[in-house]
Design a protein around this motif. Structure first.
Motif, PDB file in Angstrom:
ATOM      1  N   ALA A  33       5.971  16.248 -29.957  1.00 60.33           N
ATOM      2  CA  ALA A  33       5.702  16.222 -31.391  1.00 60.33           C
ATOM      3  C   ALA A  33       5.746  17.623 -31.979  1.00 60.33           C
ATOM      4  O   ALA A  33       6.322  17.845 -33.057  1.00 60.33           O
ATOM      5  N   LEU A  34       5.149  18.579 -31.296  1.00 64.12           N
ATOM      6  CA  LEU A  34       5.154  19.962 -31.783  1.00 64.12           C
ATOM      7  C   LEU A  34       6.574  20.521 -31.862  1.00 64.12           C
ATOM      8  O   LEU A  34       6.927  21.209 -32.823  1.00 64.12           O
ATOM      9  N   SER A  35       7.383  20.214 -30.858  1.00 71.20           N
ATOM     10  CA  SER A  35       8.750  20.736 -30.835  1.00 71.20           C
ATOM     11  C   SER A  35       9.593  20.182 -31.978  1.00 71.20           C
ATOM     12  O   SER A  35      10.549  20.816 -32.426  1.00 71.20           O
ATOM     13  N   GLN A  36       9.240  18.984 -32.444  1.00 70.91           N
ATOM     14  CA  GLN A  36       9.993  18.345 -33.539  1.00 70.91           C
ATOM     15  C   GLN A  36       9.252  18.427 -34.868  1.00 70.91           C
ATOM     16  O   GLN A  36       9.624  17.769 -35.837  1.00 70.91           O
ATOM     17  N   LYS A  37       8.154  19.226 -34.889  1.00 72.57           N
ATOM     18  CA  LYS A  37       7.360  19.459 -36.102  1.00 72.57           C
ATOM     19  C   LYS A  37       6.796  18.161 -36.670  1.00 72.57           C
ATOM     20  O   LYS A  37       6.790  17.931 -37.892  1.00 72.57           O
ATOM     21  N   CYS A  38       6.286  17.317 -35.769  1.00 71.22           N
ATOM     22  CA  CYS A  38       5.616  16.081 -36.169  1.00 71.22           C
ATOM     23  C   CYS A  38       4.101  16.278 -36.119  1.00 71.22           C
ATOM     24  O   CYS A  38       3.594  16.957 -35.231  1.00 71.22           O
ATOM     25  N   ARG A  39       3.403  15.653 -37.018  1.00 66.63           N
ATOM     26  CA  ARG A  39       1.953  15.821 -37.097  1.00 66.63           C
ATOM     27  C   ARG A  39       1.188  14.703 -36.401  1.00 66.63           C
ATOM     28  O   ARG A  39       0.013  14.853 -36.071  1.00 66.63           O
ATOM     29  N   ILE A  40       1.838  13.549 -36.182  1.00 62.12           N
ATOM     30  CA  ILE A  40       1.163  12.365 -35.665  1.00 62.12           C
ATOM     31  C   ILE A  40       1.920  11.837 -34.449  1.00 62.12           C
ATOM     32  O   ILE A  40       3.152  11.809 -34.442  1.00 62.12           O
ATOM     33  N   THR A  41       1.186  11.422 -33.416  1.00 63.83           N
ATOM     34  CA  THR A  41       1.796  10.784 -32.247  1.00 63.83           C
ATOM     35  C   THR A  41       1.244   9.377 -32.100  1.00 63.83           C
ATOM     36  O   THR A  41       0.146   9.059 -32.574  1.00 63.83           O
ATOM     37  N   GLY A  42       2.015   8.538 -31.435  1.00 64.43           N
ATOM     38  CA  GLY A  42       1.570   7.171 -31.199  1.00 64.43           C
ATOM     39  C   GLY A  42       2.434   6.500 -30.156  1.00 64.43           C
ATOM     40  O   GLY A  42       3.502   6.998 -29.787  1.00 64.43           O
ATOM     41  N   SER A  43       1.986   5.364 -29.659  1.00 59.64           N
ATOM     42  CA  SER A  43       2.729   4.569 -28.689  1.00 59.64           C
ATOM     43  C   SER A  43       3.136   3.250 -29.328  1.00 59.64           C
ATOM     44  O   SER A  43       2.635   2.881 -30.401  1.00 59.64           O
ATOM     45  N   THR A  44       4.015   2.529 -28.677  1.00 61.73           N
ATOM     46  CA  THR A  44       4.456   1.247 -29.236  1.00 61.73           C
ATOM     47  C   THR A  44       3.282   0.289 -29.407  1.00 61.73           C
ATOM     48  O   THR A  44       3.201  -0.434 -30.395  1.00 61.73           O
ATOM     49  N   SER A  45       2.362   0.279 -28.443  1.00 60.48           N
ATOM     50  CA  SER A  45       1.245  -0.663 -28.515  1.00 60.48           C
ATOM     51  C   SER A  45       0.290  -0.317 -29.643  1.00 60.48           C
ATOM     52  O   SER A  45      -0.207  -1.207 -30.350  1.00 60.48           O
ATOM     53  N   SER A  46      -0.003   0.972 -29.853  1.00 60.70           N
ATOM     54  CA  SER A  46      -0.957   1.348 -30.891  1.00 60.70           C
ATOM     55  C   SER A  46      -0.352   1.252 -32.281  1.00 60.70           C
ATOM     56  O   SER A  46      -1.056   0.941 -33.257  1.00 60.70           O
ATOM     57  N   VAL A  47       0.945   1.490 -32.402  1.00 58.92           N
ATOM     58  CA  VAL A  47       1.590   1.487 -33.715  1.00 58.92           C
ATOM     59  C   VAL A  47       2.034   0.092 -34.131  1.00 58.92           C
ATOM     60  O   VAL A  47       1.971  -0.260 -35.321  1.00 58.92           O
ATOM     61  N   PHE A 154      11.191   8.903 -26.529  1.00 60.26           N
ATOM     62  CA  PHE A 154      10.480   9.430 -27.690  1.00 60.26           C
ATOM     63  C   PHE A 154      11.387   9.362 -28.911  1.00 60.26           C
ATOM     64  O   PHE A 154      12.545   9.764 -28.854  1.00 60.26           O
ATOM     65  N   THR A 155      10.834   8.868 -30.003  1.00 61.48           N
ATOM     66  CA  THR A 155      11.612   8.696 -31.225  1.00 61.48           C
ATOM     67  C   THR A 155      10.828   9.257 -32.404  1.00 61.48           C
ATOM     68  O   THR A 155       9.631   8.991 -32.543  1.00 61.48           O
ATOM     69  N   LYS A 156      11.528  10.007 -33.243  1.00 59.88           N
ATOM     70  CA  LYS A 156      10.906  10.610 -34.416  1.00 59.88           C
ATOM     71  C   LYS A 156      11.185   9.768 -35.662  1.00 59.88           C
ATOM     72  O   LYS A 156      12.308   9.373 -35.927  1.00 59.88           O
ATOM     73  N   TYR A 157      10.099   9.482 -36.406  1.00 61.47           N
ATOM     74  CA  TYR A 157      10.205   8.805 -37.693  1.00 61.47           C
ATOM     75  C   TYR A 157       9.397   9.618 -38.705  1.00 61.47           C
ATOM     76  O   TYR A 157       8.168   9.496 -38.770  1.00 61.47           O
ATOM     77  N   GLY A 158      10.046  10.463 -39.482  1.00 61.75           N
ATOM     78  CA  GLY A 158       9.333  11.291 -40.439  1.00 61.75           C
ATOM     79  C   GLY A 158       8.368  12.229 -39.738  1.00 61.75           C
ATOM     80  O   GLY A 158       8.765  13.060 -38.912  1.00 61.75           O
ATOM     81  N   ASN A 159       7.072  12.090 -40.023  1.00 63.40           N
ATOM     82  CA  ASN A 159       6.036  12.900 -39.376  1.00 63.40           C
ATOM     83  C   ASN A 159       5.493  12.269 -38.106  1.00 63.40           C
ATOM     84  O   ASN A 159       4.556  12.791 -37.496  1.00 63.40           O
ATOM     85  N   LEU A 160       6.055  11.128 -37.702  1.00 63.81           N
ATOM     86  CA  LEU A 160       5.573  10.396 -36.533  1.00 63.81           C
ATOM     87  C   LEU A 160       6.463  10.654 -35.325  1.00 63.81           C
ATOM     88  O   LEU A 160       7.689  10.593 -35.427  1.00 63.81           O
ATOM     89  N   MET A 161       5.848  10.915 -34.174  1.00 65.98           N
ATOM     90  CA  MET A 161       6.558  10.959 -32.895  1.00 65.98           C
ATOM     91  C   MET A 161       6.007   9.814 -32.048  1.00 65.98           C
ATOM     92  O   MET A 161       4.842   9.829 -31.647  1.00 65.98           O
TER      93      MET A 161
END
Length: 306
Positions: A33-47, A154-161
Motif C-alpha cells: 500500500a505504501l509503495s502505491q501511495k494507498c491509505r487503506i488496506t483490506g482483504s476480500t473477506s473484510s471488504v 494485490f489490486t489497487k482501487y483508488g486509495n484502497l490496496m
C-alpha cells in the motif's frame, strides 16, 4: 484415498491448518500500500461484506436472480438470505507504517464446517503425495510436507490496496496480452494464468442444522431438480446466500470463476465450476452491468472510508 473422501482436520498436523491473516497483521500488504501511495488496506473477506451492504443500499429490495428455477421455487423466498442482508461488522486499525487496515469482525461462532473447510481446501489444492505428508497416520510423528506458503494478488482501487488469496490456477492456452483500463488508469493485465477460487459448500441440511451435523453424514444429492435433496436446491441457496460475495471476491482477485465442492461431513457429493460470467448473468443480467455495479461500489467504499 480419492477425491470422494474428506479428511477431517483432527487427522492433520496443526501447522498445515492455516489460519486467516487479518489485514492489520499483514506487513507485506501494508508495504504494498505504501509503495502505491494507498491509505487503506483490506482483504476480500473484510471488504466484500461492506460491498454487499453498499449493493443493497443502491438496489434496495431487488430480489435475487431466480428466474431460471423450477416452478416449485416460485412459492419460496426470493430475497437474499437474512444472513447476507444483516449488518456487517468492520473495524479500522492503524498500522505502524501509517496505513489503515479494514478488519472484519466475525458475527458467528466456530463450528465444524469452518475447521472442515480449512483441511478440505488443503486436500483439494495439493497432490495426494504432498497431502499424505500432512496427515498424522501416514507419517512418523512429524509432518513431512513442505511448509505452506500463501499466495496473494494485490489490486489497487483508488486509495484502497486489496489483497486476494489465490487457491489455484491453470495456464490459458489462448493467452494474449491485453490493455485493461480500470479506474481511469491503463495497465497491463496478464491473462496467461486463469485463476480460480475454491469454495467448499456443505449440503443444505447440514448448513441448516450444523450442530447436529452427524445426523446427515449419509446425506446425498439425489436428483437434478426439485426443492429438496437436489442440485437445484443447492444452486438456489447459493444464489440467495453467496453469489454476491463470490462476485465481489472474484473481481477483487481478478479471478475467472469459482470451483465449488459440494459435500457432507464425510465425502464429496460433486464438483462444479462456475465462471464469473455466469454469476454476473444470474445476479445482474450481464457482465457489463455487474462490472459497473462493482466499480460503483468500490468507488463509494473508497469515498466513505477516506
Amino acid at each position: 484415498r480419492g477425491f470422494e473422501e474428506i479428511v477431517l482436520p483432527d487427522r492433520m498436523y496443526p501447522e498445515y491448518i492455516t489460519g486467516f491473516t487479518p489485514s492489520s497483521r499483514d506487513k507485506t500488504l501494508a508495504e504494498m500500500a505504501l509503495s502505491q501511495k494507498c491509505r487503506i488496506t483490506g482483504s476480500t473477506s473484510s471488504v466484500s461484506t461492506m460491498l454487499v451492504q453498499i449493493h443493497f443500499a443502491f438496489c434496495g429490495k431487488r430480489p435475487a436472480g431466480l428466474s431460471r428455477f423450477s416452478p416449485i421455487f416460485e412459492a419460496m423466498p426470493r430475497r437474499y438470505t437474512r444472513t447476507l442482508r444483516m449488518p456487517s461488522q468492520t473495524v479500522l486499525r492503524k498500522r505502524p507504517e501509517g496505513v489503515w487496515a479494514i478488519d472484519g469482525l466475525p458475527g458467528y461462532k466456530e463450528n465444524v464446517l469452518m475447521g472442515l473447510g480449512k483441511s478440505f481446501e488443503q486436500q483439494l489444492v495439493h497432490t495426494e503425495d504432498v497431502f499424505d505428508g500432512m496427515m498424522m497416520e501416514t507419517t512418523n510423528g512429524k509432518g513431512v510436507a513442505p511448509p505452506l506458503v500463501d499466495v496473494y494478488r494485490f489490486t489497487k482501487y483508488g486509495n484502497l490496496m486489496l489483497r486476494s488469496q489465490l487457491d489455484t490456477a491453470k495456464e490459458d492456452e489462448d493467452y494474449e496480452e491485453e490493455e485493461c483500463i480500470s479506474n481511469s488508469t491503463t495497465t497491463k493485465k496478464s491473462t496467461k494464468l486463469k485463476v480460480f477460487d475454491i469454495k467448499t459448500r456443505a449440503c443444505n441440511p447440514i448448513r441448516m442444522d450444523v450442530h447436529n451435523h452427524k445426523l446427515y453424514e449419509t446425506f446425498r444429492i439425489q436428483k437434478l431438480l426439485g426443492a429438496f435433496k437436489s442440485f437445484e436446491r443447492e444452486w438456489y441457496d447459493m444464489v440467495r446466500a453467496t453469489f454476491l460475495k463470490y462476485n465481489f471476491q472474484c473481481r477483487i482477485g481478478q479471478m475467472d470463476g469459482v470451483i465449488i465442492a459440494f459435500h457432507n461431513v464425510k465425502e464429496v457429493l460433486g464438483y462444479q465450476y462456475v465462471p464469473l460470467t455466469l454469476i454476473d448473468e444470474v445476479l445482474c443480467g450481464s457482465s457489463e452491468i455487474a462490472e459497473a455495479a462493482f466499480s460503483t461500489g468500490v468507488q463509494c467504499l473508497d469515498k466513505l472510508i477516506t
